[in-house]
Design a protein around this motif. Structure first.
Motif, PDB file in Angstrom:
ATOM      1  N   ARG A  75       0.814  -1.216   0.000  1.00 41.12           N
ATOM      2  CA  ARG A  75       0.000   0.000   0.000  1.00 41.12           C
ATOM      3  C   ARG A  75       0.847   1.265   0.000  1.00 41.12           C
ATOM      4  O   ARG A  75       0.337   2.359  -0.270  1.00 41.12           O
ATOM      5  CB  ARG A  75      -0.934  -0.001   1.215  1.00 41.12           C
ATOM      6  CG  ARG A  75      -0.230  -0.060   2.555  1.00 41.12           C
ATOM      7  CD  ARG A  75      -1.204  -0.366   3.689  1.00 41.12           C
ATOM      8  NE  ARG A  75      -0.554  -0.396   4.992  1.00 41.12           N
ATOM      9  CZ  ARG A  75      -0.495   0.626   5.827  1.00 41.12           C
ATOM     10  NH1 ARG A  75      -1.068   1.773   5.482  1.00 41.12           N
ATOM     11  NH2 ARG A  75       0.105   0.508   6.996  1.00 41.12           N
ATOM     12  N   HIS A  76       2.149   1.114   0.280  1.00 39.76           N
ATOM     13  CA  HIS A  76       3.049   2.273   0.291  1.00 39.76           C
ATOM     14  C   HIS A  76       3.898   2.389  -0.974  1.00 39.76           C
ATOM     15  O   HIS A  76       4.719   3.305  -1.081  1.00 39.76           O
ATOM     16  CB  HIS A  76       3.979   2.211   1.507  1.00 39.76           C
ATOM     17  CG  HIS A  76       3.274   2.336   2.809  1.00 39.76           C
ATOM     18  ND1 HIS A  76       3.721   1.724   3.964  1.00 39.76           N
ATOM     19  CD2 HIS A  76       2.130   3.002   3.161  1.00 39.76           C
ATOM     20  CE1 HIS A  76       2.896   2.001   4.964  1.00 39.76           C
ATOM     21  NE2 HIS A  76       1.928   2.784   4.497  1.00 39.76           N
ATOM     22  N   LEU A  77       3.738   1.448  -1.907  1.00 38.95           N
ATOM     23  CA  LEU A  77       4.562   1.439  -3.123  1.00 38.95           C
ATOM     24  C   LEU A  77       3.780   2.003  -4.295  1.00 38.95           C
ATOM     25  O   LEU A  77       2.606   1.679  -4.488  1.00 38.95           O
ATOM     26  CB  LEU A  77       5.026   0.014  -3.433  1.00 38.95           C
ATOM     27  CG  LEU A  77       5.929  -0.672  -2.407  1.00 38.95           C
ATOM     28  CD1 LEU A  77       6.347  -2.042  -2.889  1.00 38.95           C
ATOM     29  CD2 LEU A  77       7.145   0.181  -2.084  1.00 38.95           C
ATOM     30  N   GLN A  78       4.467   2.833  -5.081  1.00 43.23           N
ATOM     31  CA  GLN A  78       3.892   3.380  -6.308  1.00 43.23           C
ATOM     32  C   GLN A  78       4.852   3.114  -7.464  1.00 43.23           C
ATOM     33  O   GLN A  78       6.079   3.185  -7.299  1.00 43.23           O
ATOM     34  CB  GLN A  78       3.645   4.888  -6.178  1.00 43.23           C
ATOM     35  CG  GLN A  78       2.504   5.243  -5.243  1.00 43.23           C
ATOM     36  CD  GLN A  78       2.150   6.716  -5.317  1.00 43.23           C
ATOM     37  OE1 GLN A  78       2.609   7.435  -6.193  1.00 43.23           O
ATOM     38  NE2 GLN A  78       1.299   7.166  -4.395  1.00 43.23           N
ATOM     39  N   LEU A  79       4.289   2.825  -8.627  1.00 43.90           N
ATOM     40  CA  LEU A  79       5.088   2.477  -9.809  1.00 43.90           C
ATOM     41  C   LEU A  79       5.707   3.730 -10.423  1.00 43.90           C
ATOM     42  O   LEU A  79       5.014   4.716 -10.683  1.00 43.90           O
ATOM     43  CB  LEU A  79       4.217   1.762 -10.836  1.00 43.90           C
ATOM     44  CG  LEU A  79       4.916   1.317 -12.118  1.00 43.90           C
ATOM     45  CD1 LEU A  79       5.943   0.227 -11.824  1.00 43.90           C
ATOM     46  CD2 LEU A  79       3.903   0.826 -13.149  1.00 43.90           C
ATOM     47  N   LEU A  80       7.013   3.660 -10.652  1.00 50.41           N
ATOM     48  CA  LEU A  80       7.725   4.743 -11.344  1.00 50.41           C
ATOM     49  C   LEU A  80       7.854   4.468 -12.831  1.00 50.41           C
ATOM     50  O   LEU A  80       7.641   5.353 -13.662  1.00 50.41           O
ATOM     51  CB  LEU A  80       9.121   4.930 -10.736  1.00 50.41           C
ATOM     52  CG  LEU A  80       9.253   5.830  -9.522  1.00 50.41           C
ATOM     53  CD1 LEU A  80      10.683   5.809  -9.010  1.00 50.41           C
ATOM     54  CD2 LEU A  80       8.835   7.254  -9.841  1.00 50.41           C
ATOM     55  N   ALA A  81       8.246   3.240 -13.188  1.00 49.17           N
ATOM     56  CA  ALA A  81       8.462   2.907 -14.594  1.00 49.17           C
ATOM     57  C   ALA A  81       8.313   1.403 -14.777  1.00 49.17           C
ATOM     58  O   ALA A  81       8.552   0.617 -13.852  1.00 49.17           O
ATOM     59  CB  ALA A  81       9.841   3.369 -15.069  1.00 49.17           C
ATOM     60  N   ASP A  82       7.933   1.032 -15.989  1.00 48.25           N
ATOM     61  CA  ASP A  82       7.795  -0.367 -16.354  1.00 48.25           C
ATOM     62  C   ASP A  82       9.051  -0.818 -17.079  1.00 48.25           C
ATOM     63  O   ASP A  82       9.660  -0.057 -17.841  1.00 48.25           O
ATOM     64  CB  ASP A  82       6.560  -0.558 -17.234  1.00 48.25           C
ATOM     65  CG  ASP A  82       6.296  -2.015 -17.537  1.00 48.25           C
ATOM     66  OD1 ASP A  82       6.818  -2.868 -16.804  1.00 48.25           O
ATOM     67  OD2 ASP A  82       5.562  -2.294 -18.507  1.00 48.25           O
ATOM     68  N   LEU A  83       9.453  -2.080 -16.869  1.00 51.99           N
ATOM     69  CA  LEU A  83      10.669  -2.589 -17.492  1.00 51.99           C
ATOM     70  C   LEU A  83      10.407  -3.154 -18.877  1.00 51.99           C
ATOM     71  O   LEU A  83      11.313  -3.174 -19.716  1.00 51.99           O
ATOM     72  CB  LEU A  83      11.305  -3.677 -16.614  1.00 51.99           C
ATOM     73  CG  LEU A  83      12.252  -3.236 -15.503  1.00 51.99           C
ATOM     74  CD1 LEU A  83      11.544  -2.435 -14.434  1.00 51.99           C
ATOM     75  CD2 LEU A  83      12.943  -4.442 -14.882  1.00 51.99           C
TER      76      LEU A  83
END
Length: 562
Positions: A301-309
């Motif tokens: 719940r504390h993680l947000q996506l920055l970029a996809d690989l």
């Protein structure tokens, strides 16, 4: 202009009827208003009557022109024998097929303006319209800005193109050449992986993007020194096992798709569409790059996506501080595999060079996995080329052989080891002969001392009068591995030279001073303790011995002219 008139106006035309029954009117006697429909029907009926006399087949057809969807009124004699337009269409179709078969066997012509037509080649059978072809035109640039046009097949990989350029440029193929995707306006560049298709990469580049051909010694450095590559605090499972992981287990965890390694640490992240940077705790996993919204918490719940690989690539930023106001010089970015603008790039920054190299290598490992390791192993297993069999060599190279003239008659040396030892003996004999001629007096107009002072300029590792900053840039571009070196003229002392060497990702400079002894000029790195007659001898010595240097000279920093 002519327009449709009444049928009765045909009687006004002074006409002559020939044996075929076709109405022909002189051009100077045409009236202003002509019923074109009636004229065409009249010609149609005349040809049909001729066709009926030569054919015994009874057929019915429709007139060529109609009035508002209704059949024009014709006599029974005109309806009796009608020509079939299907015969004309069939012949026309056969002619088109024959033309396509005739032109498809011709070679494709390179299109000099592919940006105008959208096709890289002009094929004779595809004009018009343009048809896709199996060959493409690629522009390759060297470090000096000179370009070379190469025609390649659509399935050629970056490794095969590098080997083609190596053989055509007569370079040494040491499996360290790379094809670089460079975007000068964005200040981005990356080395293409060996298995990537060049044509596909070019399709995702903008018009200002270009390919560069250069050395890159650090492409597979992780597989050579895996334990010294990632710091223990960056790898999550290294902390769990207190860092006691053998090299084989470390490689297996990174390359195995079923394992879940994780790279973690603080990074400076540039906000999208803004100039401000934030220091965030970032996690790199196989599913993507995430940051924590609450300190170093790993809770979902504390993680947000920055970029996809999956649909992105990692680039080195060459103009970080100047263009993006980065907090440090060690910037990299994640760019989607499409034609993107500057605001769509995900800019990241680290505290030092080692951290940036570790993050970028981890991104490549998580994205490609075992394919990256196979690329590293292929040069050791395969010596042949896939798209071309023999290297491009000149006639003079094919005619050169090693000879031995020590006996009464000369002989050709067939053994490569014997030829190499003979070349080394000849080089040592030349040095001794030059020293002896210097003492007795040289009959040559070129004095040996002068020859020793300029012979190094023919070597690939010597780059002349370049600045300290330019030498740093070249070392950075070619990998920053231990033992990467170059020699250049000194800016402070016109008679001295400088050895630029990379060790532990730090660049150091060592001044080479000339010293005179018994009327002869020598070169030394250690204030005369070890003296050499020329710079070639100095480089050969430190390639075998470390001496006063932090490491041996291993990889020459080389530029090639295409």
């Amino acid at each position: 202009g002519c327009h449709l008139g009444h049928n009765s106006e045909l009687s006004k035309l002074p006409s002559t009827i020939d044996s075929l029954g076709v109405t022909s009117v002189p051009l100077n006697q045409w009236p202003d208003d002509v019923d074109l429909e009636a004229l065409v029907n009249d010609m149609n009926s005349s040809f049909e009557s001729l066709y009926s006399t030569c054919s015994s087949v009874q057929s019915e057809s429709v007139p060529l022109l109609q009035h508002n969807g209704q059949h024009s009124t014709t006599s029974p004699k005109q309806r009796r024998r009608r020509s079939q337009p299907m015969h004309i269409l069939a012949v026309r179709r056969l002619q088109e097929e024959e033309q396509q078969l005739r032109t498809s066997s011709l070679p494709a012509i390179p299109n000099p303006f592919p940006e105008l037509s959208g096709s890289p080649v002009l094929s004779p059978g595809s004009l018009p319209p343009c048809q896709p072809s199996g060959t493409y035109i690629i522009n390759i640039f060297s470090e000096d800005g000179m370009g070379k046009v190469v025609e390649i097949p659509a399935d050629m990989t970056a490794r095969d193109l590098c080997q083609l350029l190596v053989y055509k440029s007569h370079c040494v193929d040491d499996n360290s050449w790379a094809l670089v995707e460079h975007h000068p306006l964005l200040g981005l560049e990356r080395c293409l992986e060996d298995h990537e298709l060049v044509v596909q990469v070019q399709a995702s580049m903008t018009s200002e993007g270009r390919f560069l051909f250069r050395k890159n010694y650090a492409k597979y450095e992780f597989f050579r020194n895996p334990l010294n590559f990632f710091p223990e605090h960056m790898v999550a499972w290294c902390q769990e096992t207190n860092g006691a992981i053998p090299p084989s287990q470390l490689l297996q965890n990174f390359l195995n798709s079923s394992s879940c390694p994780e790279i973690q640490g603080f990074l400076y992240v540039k906000e999208m569409g803004r100039k401000s940077w934030k220091k965030l705790y970032v996690f790199l996993r196989r599913s993507g790059l995430y940051f924590s919204t609450k300190g170093t918490s790993k809770e979902p719940r504390h993680l947000q996506l920055l970029a996809d690989l999956e649909d992105s690539n990692v680039f080195t930023v060459t103009t970080g501080k100047k263009l993006h106001s980065a907090p440090t010089d060690y910037e990299f970015c994640i760019k989607p595999n499409k034609r993107t603008e500057l605001k769509e790039l995900r800019m990241l920054c680290t505290e030092d060079e080692q951290s940036r190299t570790s993050w970028m290598t981890a991104f490549r490992l998580f994205k490609y996995g075992i394919v990256l390791y196979q690329n590293y192993k292929i040069p050791q297993q395969r010596k042949t080329l896939s798209h071309f069999s023999t290297p491009v060599r000149s006639v003079s190279e094919n005619s050169l052989v090693a000879m031995d003239f020590s006996g009464r008659i000369g002989r050709v040396i067939d053994n490569p080891l014997e030829a190499q030892s003979a070349a080394m003996e000849e080089g040592n004999a030349w040095r001794k002969r030059s020293q002896r001629m210097n003492i007795l007096g040289s009959p040559s107009p070129l004095h040996p001392c002068l020859l020793n002072s300029v012979i190094h300029r023919t070597q690939l590792w010597f780059h002349g009068r370049i600045t300290r900053e330019e030498s740093h840039r070249m070392i950075h571009q070619q990998g920053q591995v231990d033992g990467l070196f170059l020699l250049r003229d000194s800016q402070s002392n016109p008679k001295a030279f400088v050895l630029t060497l990379c060790h532990h990702q730090k660049i150091k400079h060592f001044q080479i001073l000339p010293c005179e002894e018994d009327g002869q000029i020598f070169f030394s790195l250690d204030d005369g303790s070890t003296k050499f007659t020329d710079l070639i001898q100095l480089v050969e010595f430190y390639q075998l011995n470390r001496g006063v240097l932090p490491c041996k000279l291993k990889h020459p920093c080389t530029l090639v002219a295409l």
